[in-house]
Write a protein that holds these residues in place. Sequence first.
Motif, mmCIF file in Angstrom:
data_model
loop_
_atom_site.group_PDB
_atom_site.id
_atom_site.type_symbol
_atom_site.label_atom_id
_atom_site.label_comp_id
_atom_site.label_asym_id
_atom_site.label_seq_id
_atom_site.Cartn_x
_atom_site.Cartn_y
_atom_site.Cartn_z
ATOM 1 N N PRO A 36 0.831 -1.205 0.000
ATOM 2 C CA PRO A 36 0.000 0.000 0.000
ATOM 3 C C PRO A 36 0.872 1.264 0.000
ATOM 4 O O PRO A 36 1.785 1.398 0.813
ATOM 5 C CB PRO A 36 -0.797 -0.108 1.304
ATOM 6 C CG PRO A 36 -0.812 -1.568 1.611
ATOM 7 C CD PRO A 36 0.512 -2.093 1.121
ATOM 8 N N GLY A 37 0.622 2.137 -0.963
ATOM 9 C CA GLY A 37 1.366 3.386 -1.052
ATOM 10 C C GLY A 37 2.617 3.338 -1.895
ATOM 11 O O GLY A 37 3.298 4.341 -2.046
ATOM 12 N N ARG A 73 15.299 -6.970 4.245
ATOM 13 C CA ARG A 73 14.762 -5.795 4.946
ATOM 14 C C ARG A 73 15.209 -4.526 4.249
ATOM 15 O O ARG A 73 16.404 -4.249 4.154
ATOM 16 C CB ARG A 73 15.264 -5.785 6.388
ATOM 17 C CG ARG A 73 14.743 -4.625 7.192
ATOM 18 C CD ARG A 73 15.380 -4.580 8.592
ATOM 19 N NE ARG A 73 15.073 -3.338 9.243
ATOM 20 C CZ ARG A 73 15.733 -2.182 9.047
ATOM 21 N NH1 ARG A 73 16.757 -2.140 8.236
ATOM 22 N NH2 ARG A 73 15.364 -1.088 9.675
ATOM 23 N N VAL A 74 14.236 -3.781 3.750
ATOM 24 C CA VAL A 74 14.488 -2.466 3.169
ATOM 25 C C VAL A 74 13.754 -1.468 4.060
ATOM 26 O O VAL A 74 12.549 -1.600 4.280
ATOM 27 C CB VAL A 74 13.958 -2.377 1.716
ATOM 28 C CG1 VAL A 74 14.100 -0.965 1.175
ATOM 29 C CG2 VAL A 74 14.690 -3.369 0.822
ATOM 30 N N PRO A 75 14.460 -0.471 4.595
ATOM 31 C CA PRO A 75 13.804 0.493 5.485
ATOM 32 C C PRO A 75 12.737 1.333 4.772
ATOM 33 O O PRO A 75 12.860 1.638 3.582
ATOM 34 C CB PRO A 75 14.948 1.391 5.945
ATOM 35 C CG PRO A 75 16.201 0.630 5.664
ATOM 36 C CD PRO A 75 15.895 -0.244 4.488
ATOM 37 N N GLU A 117 8.694 -0.706 5.874
ATOM 38 C CA GLU A 117 9.782 -1.682 5.853
ATOM 39 C C GLU A 117 9.275 -2.967 5.210
ATOM 40 O O GLU A 117 8.167 -3.423 5.503
ATOM 41 C CB GLU A 117 10.247 -1.970 7.278
ATOM 42 C CG GLU A 117 11.393 -2.944 7.336
ATOM 43 C CD GLU A 117 11.845 -3.200 8.755
ATOM 44 O OE1 GLU A 117 11.892 -4.389 9.125
ATOM 45 O OE2 GLU A 117 12.131 -2.227 9.479
ATOM 46 N N SER A 118 10.079 -3.515 4.312
ATOM 47 C CA SER A 118 9.687 -4.745 3.630
ATOM 48 C C SER A 118 10.906 -5.348 2.951
ATOM 49 O O SER A 118 11.948 -4.699 2.842
ATOM 50 C CB SER A 118 8.609 -4.446 2.585
ATOM 51 O OG SER A 118 9.147 -3.652 1.545
#
Length: 124
Positions: free
Chosen positions: A44-45, A67-69, A86-87
Amino acid sequence: MELPVTFDGPDLPEVAELVEMPVPDVVRALTSVALTVAFSGFAPGFGYLTGLPQELHVPRRATPRTRVPAGSVGLAGPYAGAYPSESPGGWQLVGRTDAVLFDVHRDPPALLFPGTRVRFREVR
């Protein structure tokens, strides 16, 4: 809309190498074009920005990060984008923004939605 970006991403030097430009020229190229949110997806976004100069089309990372901030600004193929939360992710990270890209209490919740014109503005 201007999106403030600090160009200090961990992949910026590699992107500069891939496109055979000095880092300042990559930043100049990224801040000199108007991009357009073509569509949203992934999270989302998350707006997929089109309009990158051909010379800045770079491949996704060979191995995605776990992990990407949130706020990370990345490039992948013909797209630029900013991670709203974060994803995991496999884009080349060139910078970061402090902009709140998705807020369920805002109308509309996504800062970047299809049709939005975006310019990156360098902040230090």
